[in-house]
Design an enzyme around this catalytic site. Structure first.
Site, short mmCIF file in Angstrom:
data_model
loop_
_atom_site.label_atom_id
_atom_site.label_comp_id
_atom_site.label_asym_id
_atom_site.label_seq_id
_atom_site.Cartn_x
_atom_site.Cartn_y
_atom_site.Cartn_z
N PRO A 106 -6.96 2.81 -8.29
CA PRO A 106 -8.36 2.57 -7.89
C PRO A 106 -8.96 3.73 -7.09
O PRO A 106 -8.24 4.43 -6.39
CB PRO A 106 -8.29 1.31 -7.04
CG PRO A 106 -6.87 0.98 -6.87
CD PRO A 106 -6.01 1.91 -7.65
N THR A 107 -10.28 3.86 -7.20
CA THR A 107 -11.02 4.87 -6.44
C THR A 107 -10.92 4.54 -4.96
O THR A 107 -11.23 3.42 -4.56
CB THR A 107 -12.50 4.85 -6.87
OG1 THR A 107 -12.56 5.05 -8.27
CG2 THR A 107 -13.29 5.94 -6.18
N GLY A 108 -10.53 5.50 -4.16
CA GLY A 108 -10.43 5.30 -2.71
C GLY A 108 -9.45 4.19 -2.35
O GLY A 108 -9.69 3.39 -1.47
N CYS A 109 -8.33 4.14 -3.07
CA CYS A 109 -7.45 2.98 -2.96
C CYS A 109 -6.54 3.04 -1.75
O CYS A 109 -6.35 4.09 -1.14
CB CYS A 109 -6.58 2.86 -4.20
SG CYS A 109 -5.10 3.86 -4.10
N VAL A 110 -5.98 1.89 -1.40
CA VAL A 110 -4.99 1.81 -0.33
C VAL A 110 -3.59 1.93 -0.95
O VAL A 110 -3.30 1.20 -1.88
CB VAL A 110 -5.08 0.46 0.41
CG1 VAL A 110 -4.21 0.48 1.65
CG2 VAL A 110 -6.51 0.14 0.77
#
Lengths: 110, 102, 136
Positions: A106-110
């Site tokens: 995911p974009t900007g994921c954790v």
């Protein structure tokens, strides 16, 4: 690089995310989960299925706060916490659950 | 409360300058940079829209960019002021926000 | 949203697929949403095509990212201002745009439209009320 599945070599990137999203199936998900040291339970499947449905509708994996908000609505407040999600996916729900769901990182994921 | 608008493309290449001029508020400033300086040349198709804008807004040209393209200070629509890189920074500081028209 | 949240405007002026601007803007909006700012999206010039309904990208071999705009309500991004003059110049009307809604937390999760068509003067005013403007 690939997962060995039913005698086939299923390609993934250097972090283990499937290269071709369309080859995903539940058995392959079990195999990816095993690779992540996760034993899939119905609770794991709830999250993975939610992610797949969200991706199918919006073409992105949801941010973690979107995920918790949605789980709160559909599955009740006790399942709508970061703690609950991290218990299921210790290395980060977005990172691990998306990988098992066959979605891109995911974009900007954790 | 005013805005500094920067335009970095020739008005003959795309409508960024036109769109920018259509969205100015009184007191705003327009700074032409890179190929955007082509609009500043007097006698061009964009002289009169710039003159109209200068009734209640300021128009500036970044002089290193105009000089590089052979447009001298005397070649520009009258009323346009030139600034150097330091003047560019001063304009950014002077306005409340900067909007780039790409 | 905290008291000191800044007002961020994303200005979208390019059609999708021909250049990378539209997709880049969308990705920055998604990443920026984590910072709990007050976010507004503006669509003008060819940017109005980003919201066109019926986008089919299989033929050009690119991912159709138009469904992702519908997810932005989940990220508290629900102010989509589309400039009427830009639509008209291109022969488009509001009916040519996809429907985008959000659930209003303060109104018992009522579903409300995110898109508001505004004229050029209203767009100017929206731009002049921002703390930060990001252009694409």
């Amino acid at each position: 690089m690939g997962y060995q599945f039913n005698g086939q070599d299923i390609a993934h990137d250097e972090e283990g995310y499937l290269t071709d999203l369309s080859v995903w199936n539940p058995q392959l998900a079990e195999l990816i989960a095993k690779d992540e040291n996760i034993e899939m339970t119905p609770e794991h499947w709830e999250v993975v299925n939610f992610l797949r449905e969200y991706y199918d509708e919006y073409q992105i994996a949801p941010a973690i706060r979107v995920l918790t908000k949605a789980l709160k609505k559909t599955m009740g407040p006790e399942k709508a916490s970061n703690k609950y999600l991290y218990e299921l996916f210790p290395y980060g729900p977005a990172k691990q659950a998306c990988k098992i769901a066959g979605l891109p990182k995911p974009t900007g994921c954790v | 409360m005013s805005t500094l608008h920067t335009v970095n493309k020739s008005p003959f290449d795309r409508p960024s300058l036109t769109s920018c001029l259509n969205h100015l508020m009184p007191g705003d400033a327009v700074l032409l940079i890179e190929d955007g300086v082509i609009a500043a040349r007097k006698g061009s198709a964009f002289s009169s829209p710039l003159e109209a804008a200068m009734k209640d807004c300021s128009v500036y040209v970044l002089s290193p960019d105009s000089s590089a393209r052979g447009i001298g200070d005397g070649d520009m629509v009258s009323g346009i002021e030139t600034v150097d890189y330091g003047g560019f920074v001063d304009l950014v500081v002077k306005h409340d926000r900067t909007q780039s028209w790409l | 949203m905290s008291e000191d949240a800044k007002k961020f405007l994303y200005v979208n002026r390019k059609a999708p697929y021909g250049t990378i601007y539209a997709l880049e803007s969308l990705e920055v909006v998604l990443i920026g949403a984590a910072f709990e700012q007050e976010v507004t999206l503006a669509f003008l010039d060819d940017g109005v095509y980003q919201l066109a309904k019926g986008q089919e990208t299989a033929g050009v071999g690119m991912k159709n990212f138009s469904p992702t705009y519908r997810a932005l309500g989940d990220y508290d991004v629900n102010k989509f201002y589309v400039e009427r003059e830009s639509l008209e110049e291109r022969g488009l009307t509001e009916d040519d745009l996809q429907e985008i809604t959000y659930e209003d937390e303060d109104d018992d999760w009522a579903e409300k439209p995110s898109i508001r068509v505004v004229n050029r003067d209203e767009m100017k005013k929206i731009m002049s009320e921002q703390d930060v403007i990001l252009s694409f």
